[in-house]
Design a protein around this motif. Structure first.
Motif, PDB file in Angstrom:
ATOM      1  N   GLU A  10       7.637   9.615  -2.524  1.00  0.00           N
ATOM      2  CA  GLU A  10       9.557   9.449  -1.782  1.00  0.00           C
ATOM      3  C   GLU A  10      10.366  10.385  -2.091  1.00  0.00           C
ATOM      4  OE1 GLU A  10      10.150   8.007   1.539  1.00  0.00           O
ATOM      5  OE2 GLU A  10       7.973   7.169   1.334  1.00  0.00           O
ATOM      6  N   GLU A  78       0.549   9.296   5.825  1.00  0.00           N
ATOM      7  CA  GLU A  78       1.732   9.358   6.747  1.00  0.00           C
ATOM      8  C   GLU A  78       1.724  10.596   7.544  1.00  0.00           C
ATOM      9  OE1 GLU A  78       6.547  10.089   7.167  1.00  0.00           O
ATOM     10  OE2 GLU A  78       5.887  10.737   5.148  1.00  0.00           O
ATOM     11  N   THR A  83       4.938  10.167  11.186  1.00  0.00           N
ATOM     12  CA  THR A  83       6.067   9.538  10.444  1.00  0.00           C
ATOM     13  C   THR A  83       6.800   7.931  10.768  1.00  0.00           C
ATOM     14  OG1 THR A  83       6.380  11.469  10.133  1.00  0.00           O
ATOM     15  CG2 THR A  83       8.357  10.169  10.020  1.00  0.00           C
ATOM     16  N   GLU A  84       6.268   8.067  12.495  1.00  0.00           N
ATOM     17  CA  GLU A  84       6.544   6.969  12.455  1.00  0.00           C
ATOM     18  C   GLU A  84       6.108   5.458  13.079  1.00  0.00           C
ATOM     19  OE1 GLU A  84       7.747   4.272  17.131  1.00  0.00           O
ATOM     20  OE2 GLU A  84       7.296   6.622  17.345  1.00  0.00           O
ATOM     21  N   TYR A  86       4.141   5.612  10.172  1.00  0.00           N
ATOM     22  CA  TYR A  86       4.739   5.390   8.239  1.00  0.00           C
ATOM     23  C   TYR A  86       5.394   4.195   8.293  1.00  0.00           C
ATOM     24  CZ  TYR A  86       5.172   6.836   3.847  1.00  0.00           C
ATOM     25  OH  TYR A  86       5.633   7.067   1.794  1.00  0.00           O
ATOM     26  N   ARG A  87       6.822   4.526   9.096  1.00  0.00           N
ATOM     27  CA  ARG A  87       7.666   3.667   8.507  1.00  0.00           C
ATOM     28  C   ARG A  87       7.913   2.493   8.450  1.00  0.00           C
ATOM     29  NH1 ARG A  87      13.237   4.376   6.070  1.00  0.00           N
ATOM     30  NH2 ARG A  87      14.356   2.950   7.063  1.00  0.00           N
ATOM     31  N   GLU A  88       6.900   2.327   9.903  1.00  0.00           N
ATOM     32  CA  GLU A  88       6.986   0.815   9.579  1.00  0.00           C
ATOM     33  C   GLU A  88       5.990   0.292   9.053  1.00  0.00           C
ATOM     34  OE1 GLU A  88       5.285   0.287  14.358  1.00  0.00           O
ATOM     35  OE2 GLU A  88       6.633   1.630  15.136  1.00  0.00           O
ATOM     36  N   SER A  90       5.753   1.161   5.787  1.00  0.00           N
ATOM     37  CA  SER A  90       6.090   0.913   4.287  1.00  0.00           C
ATOM     38  C   SER A  90       7.413  -0.051   4.759  1.00  0.00           C
ATOM     39  CB  SER A  90       7.807   1.936   4.456  1.00  0.00           C
ATOM     40  OG  SER A  90       6.576   3.339   4.754  1.00  0.00           O
TER      41      SER A  90
END
Length: 313
Positions: A10, A78, A83-84, A86-88, A90
């Motif tokens: 991060e 990721e 990316t989408e 991965y964000r969900e 996280s």
């Protein structure tokens, strides 16, 4: 690896947004190769997720492997799921485990749930010791316009797992154009050709790309998509082509570094032979490749251009 590897990645993302993604990736990978790769090859090599600790756990908990390689493994997730998702994953992890004890398995399970992708084979990365090798060869059939890529992975230290990792790649056409990836027999699902992602899951895999013009050059391991040693026998002309035309900033840098290393070795040999060196001793094609950095890349990405103008250590 959960506490430090996740945060290390991060941090890398934050610095990338602040300073430039390509430049940040180059510097992080340079650190990985100069400190963690040797650790993985030496007597202090260890699993990221050890089954047990003997003696002082700090010896194996707070290491380059935990921080650097741990972060790279999280980054691979990721790359694999996007990316989408991965964000969900996280956010699902934060919501589900806030204030609770959690393991690396809990984090990966959240990514798996958010993406719908089976990451059971991928989790072998946390138990694998050493830096895997990825040997790539290619061939081209001019009659059928088919470009064949053979990918062979090998773990050189026990346990010798067959790992799952993303191989981001592209084909750079003879005029510098990006060649559309059409995989022969691709049914959709295993790979994401729109992103240039090959999902490596076997010890050896072969990919046949259709409608590829003669003279196309493969750009492999774009963005350093996996912490592996990727071997491909590029010619000097192919490296020059990538350095001038590759759309991936990391591989622009990689091609430039390889060209310069070869040129420095050639010049050193001339010097050792007693010949006096001057500016005119430098290969004209090498100078031409750096012209493209100074006159083109400096305008679009000056931080990347600055990194490329730094000679290898």
């Amino acid at each position: 690896a959960l506490k430090e590897g996740f945060v290390h990645y991060e941090e890398e993302k934050f610095v990338g947004d602040l300073m430039g993604r390509d430049m940040t990736m180059i510097r992080y990978v340079r650190d990985l190769r100069s400190s963690q790769f040797p650790e993985d090859a030496g007597n202090s090599a260890h699993q990221i997720w050890p089954e047990e600790y003997i003696g002082d756990p700090g010896d194996s908990m707070y290491s380059k492997t935990t921080y650097y390689k741990g972060g790279e493994i999280i980054r691979m997730i990721e790359v694999l799921i996007g990316t989408e998702k991965y964000r969900e994953g996280s956010m699902l992890y934060f919501d589900r485990f806030d204030g609770k004890a959690a393991s690396i398995d809990d984090l990966v399970s959240c990514f798996q749930e958010a993406s719908g992708m089976d990451l059971s084979q991928f989790k072998l990365w946390f138990n694998q010791v050493g830096t895997p090798k990825c040997d790539v060869t290619s061939s081209y059939d001019e009659a059928s316009r088919e470009f064949t890529l053979n990918v062979r992975q090998e773990c050189t230290r026990e346990p010798k797992h067959v790992l799952n990792f993303p191989l981001l790649m592209g084909l750079v056409g003879p005029e510098g154009e990006a060649v559309a990836l059409e995989l022969k027999g691709e049914s959709g699902g295993a790979h994401d050709l729109g992103r240039g992602l090959l999902n490596i899951t076997q010890a050896e895999q072969t990919f046949v790309f259709q409608n590829v013009p003669k003279g196309a050059v493969p750009s492999l391991l774009r963005g350093f998509s996996a912490p592996v040693i990727c071997n491909y026998d590029y010619s000097n002309a192919e490296l020059m082509h990538l350095m001038k035309h590759d759309e991936d900033g990391f591989n622009l840098y990689e091609a430039g570094q390889r060209i310069v290393r070869m040129e420095l070795a050639r010049l050193a040999k001339i010097h050792q032979g007693g010949e006096e060196l001057s500016l005119y001793s430098v290969d004209k094609e090498t100078l031409s490749a750096f012209d493209s950095i100074i006159f083109n890349l400096m305008k679009t990405d000056p931080t990347l251009a600055a990194e490329m103008l730094v000679l290898p250590g």
